[in-house]
Structures are given as C-alpha cells and as structure tokens.
Design an enzyme around this catalytic site. Sequence first.
Site: not given
Ligand code: NAD
Length: 263
Positions: A14, A18, A140, A153
Amino acid sequence: MFVKDKVAFVTGGANGIGLCYVKELLKNSAKGVTIADLDPKRGEKVVEELSKEYGDNKVIFVQVDVTNKNELENGMKKTVETFKSFDILINNAGIMNDAIWEKEIDINIKGTIHGCLLAMDEYIPKYKSSSEGVIVNVSSIFGIEPFGGLPIYTATKHAIIGLSRSLSQLNNENIKILTICPGPTATALLQDLFDKTPNNSVEKYSDAMKGYMAVMKGMQEAPFVAENVVKLIGDAKNGTIWNLENNEKYEVIIPDKEGLLKK
Ligand SMILES: NC(=O)c1ccc[n+]([C@@H]2O[C@H](COP(=O)([O-])OP(=O)(O)OC[C@H]3O[C@@H](n4cnc5c(N)ncnc54)[C@H](O)[C@@H]3O)[C@@H](O)[C@H]2O)c1
C-alpha cells in the site's frame, strides 16, 4: 514479460517500494494484483486510484498483518477466489526500527517465512497459471554488509538471504526464489530514519547510525527498484540475489565455502 496475465500478491503493497511493485506489475499487464497491508483506509484508496488507471477487477486490498499466518492465508485465499490463480509472491513488508526490535524480527523474518511457506506448500503449486511460480524476498544492502547503526535490522535482512538461498535449493514445484537488496530508496521508511534518529535505534548504537547518515550517498527513487524487480521476475535464475543501489543493478555472488578456504 513473464508477469503478463499472471496473478501477484504483494505484502506491504500500500505504500513505498511495495506500491511501486504493484503499479509496475499492472503496467506490465498482470492479470490481477493483491495488496496485502495493514491499513484498510489507505489500501482502499490505493485500489480506487489504481482501478481508475488500470480498470476494474485488476487489484484488490486485503487487510493483513504479515506476522499473523491466518491473516496472510486468508489474503491468499481471497486472491485465488478473485483472480483464480496465484503465480507471484513479493514478500516486501518490513520495518526498520531497532528500538522495537522484537516486532522488527516478527515482521521482517517471521512475516517473510509465513509468506514463503504458504506460497510454496499450497498457493503456487495449486494455483499457478503456467509451469513456473516466483517468490521475491526483499532483503537490503544491509543483508550483505554489516551496519553498526541498526544491528538487528541488519540481522533480519541477513536472515532473508539465508532463507532464500536455502529454499531455492529445493526448487520444489518449479518455484523460483529471488532476493532483492535495495540501497537507500526514497520512501517513508527512510524518511523515518532521518526524522526519528536516534529514537529508532537502540540507544548505544545511535552514534553509528548518525555517522552512516552523514556519509550516505543520495537516495534512488522507488520506481527504479520496481522496474528492475519486475524484469528480474522473468529473467533472473532461481536462487540469485540482486543488488539495486544508486540506480545500478548487479548480481551478488556469495562465494561458496571452498572458495573462501582457498584464500
Ligand atoms: N526504503 C529503503 O531505503 C529500503 C532499502 C532496502 C530495503 N528496503 C526494504 O524494502 C521493503 C519496503 O520498504 P519501504 O521503504 O517501501 O517501506 P515503507 O515504510 O514505505 O512501506 C512499507 C509498507 O509495509 C507495510 N507494513 C509494515 N508492517 C506490516 C505488517 N506487519 N504487515 C503488512 N504490511 C506491513 C506498511 O504499512 C507499508 O505500507 C522493506 O522490507 C524494507 O526493509 C527498503
């Protein structure tokens, strides 16, 4: 494109990266996409917007906390009821907050394991629409290198690599398992890191976190990650790990034990 006419399930779909996976799948003519996330208000709003762009009956929201296996399974059931097949799972939901590390472990590791087991044991083998299914596990750059600012993390993201590599050896039911390692990407998760430091780190590690943030290079945009992941779903080999950092993509090769011993 492999994703054409396929059905995908995206946890944490959402928001952030994602949501970009969801959009990219629809853009590439997926038959249907399920967004599995926590907040129904946000989820329904996203579905409404995407339905205007891509047409009705292409995307649904299911309220799922990935730490709860029953909720995840209900979401998968709803997916096959709606779209009649199940081909791709993207285990994307995750948080980055060592101050609540038990919850972080539950979401990042347990949530991904629930997703993998449900998809591998039941949903992909029974409902895939072609000979192959695909699971993408989101790690990551901190899944392949240490980071003293967020050691827990970092541990959760290392765990995803071990899980994916091991499951990929099974090659059960022709299910391909891929791992993605994004670098810093502009989303709420990273914004929180800036806004809340040091409150999102275990206190004694917060200097390391501030140090990293001071030297961190720029952030890439989430669509870069999503475009590459959707291509990799079709093109990459089972068991491979992909780094997507600073707008560059490369495969991560982990040496086997023999290779390490020779050095
Ligand atoms: N943004 C970055 O720099 C980055 C870098 C490396 C890895 N990641 C990984 O990518 C993935 C997405 O990160 P993002 O930056 O888009 O995060 P974000 O916080 O923008 O979005 C995360 C989404 O996951 C949902 N979520 C959280 N807990 C949940 C649960 N228990 N059940 C269902 N949904 C849940 C949230 O509601 C949100 O919609 C994560 O696994 C994060 O660790 C992100």
